[in-house]
Design an enzyme around this catalytic site. Sequence first.
Site, mmCIF file in Angstrom:
data_model
loop_
_atom_site.group_PDB
_atom_site.id
_atom_site.type_symbol
_atom_site.label_atom_id
_atom_site.label_comp_id
_atom_site.label_asym_id
_atom_site.label_seq_id
_atom_site.Cartn_x
_atom_site.Cartn_y
_atom_site.Cartn_z
ATOM 1 N N ASP A 167 0.819 -1.198 0.000
ATOM 2 C CA ASP A 167 0.000 0.000 0.000
ATOM 3 C C ASP A 167 0.858 1.254 0.000
ATOM 4 O OD1 ASP A 167 0.797 -0.942 2.597
ATOM 5 O OD2 ASP A 167 -0.412 0.645 3.490
ATOM 6 N N ASP A 168 0.225 2.367 -0.304
ATOM 7 C CA ASP A 168 0.859 3.689 -0.261
ATOM 8 C C ASP A 168 2.132 3.749 -1.096
ATOM 9 O OD1 ASP A 168 -1.211 4.320 1.398
ATOM 10 O OD2 ASP A 168 -0.051 4.260 3.240
#
Length: 903
Positions: A300-301
Amino acid sequence: MSFRWVFRLIPVTLLVTAVAVAVPAPASAAPAPPLAQVWPTPQQVTPLAGQVTIPRTVVEVVGAATDPSALAVVDQVLRAAGASTIVKVTDNDQVAVDRERGNGGLVVFVGGPTESRATALALAALRLKGPEGLAPGGYVLAADRGVIALSGVDTSGTFYAAQSFRQLFASGTSGAFGIRDWPAAPLRGVIEGFYGAPWSHADRLAQLDFYGRTKQNMYVYSPKDDPFLRARWRDQYPPEQLALLSQLVSRADANHVEFTYALSPGLSVCYSSDADKTALVTKFQSLWDIGVRSFAIPLDDISYTRWNCDADAAKFGTGGAAAGAAQSFLLNRVQQDFIATHPGVERLQTVPTEYYDLADSPYKTALRTQLDKAVIVEWTGVGVIAGQITEKQARQAKEVFGHDILIWDNYPVNDYITERLLLGPYIGREPGVAKYLSGITANPMVQAEASKIAEFTSGDFLWNPDRYDPDKSWLAAIADLGGPAAPALKVFAENNYSSLLVRLETGKPDLDSPVLRPLLAAFWAALEKKDPWEAAAKLDRYLTSMASDPEDLRRGMASNPKFLAEVGPWLDQVGLYGQAGRHAVRMLLAQVDGDGAKAWAERGELVSALKQAQAIRVPTSRGPRNPSTCTGVCVPFLDSALATADRWFGLPGIRPRPTTSLGTYTDNVPARMVDGDPETYYWSDWAPRIGATIGVDLGSAQRVSHVDILMGKPTSPDDYVHAGVLEYSTDGTQWTTVKTVTEPVISADLPEGAEARYVRIRTTGAQTFWVVVREFTVSTPDSPKYTVTGTPAGSNLAAAADNNADSLYAAASAPMAGDALVVTGVAPKPLSKVVVLAADAGAGADVQVADSAGGWRTIGRMSGGYTELPADGVTTDKVRLLWSPGGAAPKIAEVVPVSPPRP
């Protein structure tokens, strides 16, 4: 072991009265003593007509495989309840049991079918079903005269039975009962996945103990700021850090918590690289060697439109589908080369780059079709912070991703709003979601101890969502954390209650301070009817509890210094708001009584407490900020109270609140740009980016006519907005532009009839200079305008008649003969009275009005802090304070020439 032996152990009368858990006691039975509430809420509880008390001597029957953690909890409870002797016998030692149990003694059986044979026989004698067939973590717990049996379907179940036993026998005595219980969600716990300073090692140990106590079975180690998880993911941990992780793993095991190690390589990984795959496997092996049995690879991110190596572009191509294929390729190799080769390991987990919403995409299609089905996918709901997660959404998520779903729930995490504590309960999740999920892990706050309130409630929901009551669960969480100080903790928590989750789930604005809010509404309504006394008394009692909260909580929770340190600034602010609120109520009641002197004195105390509250600072990612407690309730009430009082004094009653998206440099807080003193200022802590805002909130939409803004200061004259627009809005959404901003001094007329609640400068260009705002003033068409002249010289002479009772003219010296302060209006007008508001009572003066011949007529003496003198309808444009020589240097907040009310 013989059945005869168990029958000898249990009195015949018990066998006669014992019934199956699901069958209530006969109507003729004596009423059962009340049972203590067990948390999380059990699935089935049947009170029986009997009572069990822990005696001084207890016989404990255990098996060779009885869970040691469960046994430790049972022993702790027994000793706390007064058992001085615990005779432990094994489940195959009939002679020892017969010898030790004594006549009418208590026998405690600990261990499920895989742990001890004796417990099953005891349950059979009680005519109770065993735990066989229950979900993992399920258990049966029963107590009737002379016997207590704890039997888990597995060792975790027995441990959870012990946690229920702990709550039921906290006083040493309980009514007889049978409990059959199991968790609805397989995985229930917490993911340390926030940005900012990670929890300390002590925090994590305490958290793991808390999860065990509240029957949560998962902790994901994923602190964003651990460099060995992200930036240096390929590197092995130094021995001292690996030793700390080993301690966490051991503590997790003791609490029956699955410790998941989440390695985040996405910032630099080359998905197609053999070397990077090997680095992942090697890192996981180092954690396996210290006991970790659960692993995750969050992705993620990160950007999936930019490759970290040319080989990935060549192998997978570009776009979302290519990213999904690349991630699946790497995850499948780790699944094959590590997970599949380590018996006893839990299923691999991942957080996809598209980790929220339900819209299908080429990326999700690639995961659905190419990622090994054994991998669990983590999902945050239909948003990064999801106001609601429904049963339908959970089912759709499983279909869209094509994998089992573990929800990463971003509550009560506050890394995006670190000036706030989120102490409300877990809400907005439909009970049926558990049917379609592997589980839920809650992402907590930076404040570990304070996070336990929300964590308690999320654990309660996940255990038994069909019977989850957020209000009751929240009160139980308060009691669990606060102990004897629970009433004080409740006051504190309900004034830090609301969150984005609440607003998204309810569709309503901030719902902070759910107890104070209706008390304030009732008080305003009663004040409007001129009968405020009863409502004021109820409100004052609650405000008193707020005012004393810092002392009460610090005394009552002295054994939890970590919690007190975490919440200290917010706690102090709650206390100060309580103090300010009590002064506000007294101020308004004094005005109902016509007691201007008392009202003015209480106003001063109110402003002092409010300034102290707004001077408190907490560090945030955007610089030091004022902590936000009682959000949307306390400050609006205090501002409304001040505005109401100021109108009674004869002032316009505008109370602008400063607003800004920028941080604050040192103590140059935003409130200084609306304090009426051009010598004080708000100073940003950095140069504004495009779109930054600085402005005021008037509290409600009202007619506005003019805006004056003074920026920069002599020592940094270029600290102002060099490219921006001045604009206003009634709702904070639709904005009307007044003019462009390029200079440090702004004076702008608004269109006739303009209404605004919000007025602001919005930057439209980049700049290198910071921003200083000395004053941000909004005028209404009805705001009277005065000029002030006179002596003695002092600071901010204009403040003596600027329609702002918070600003102050302070003379630099005592007055001499002939010194006077003259307030001149734009035109003569009839006056009914003159009010003088002084900051202290030291100076004296004759209060005079100019007559039509140009002379002065004395209407009375100024004395004390509050002076109100009748002017008998004289028409004049000048009021003068002729100082008495000597004495204290004058300090005047406001000279108010008051006209008669309009017919």
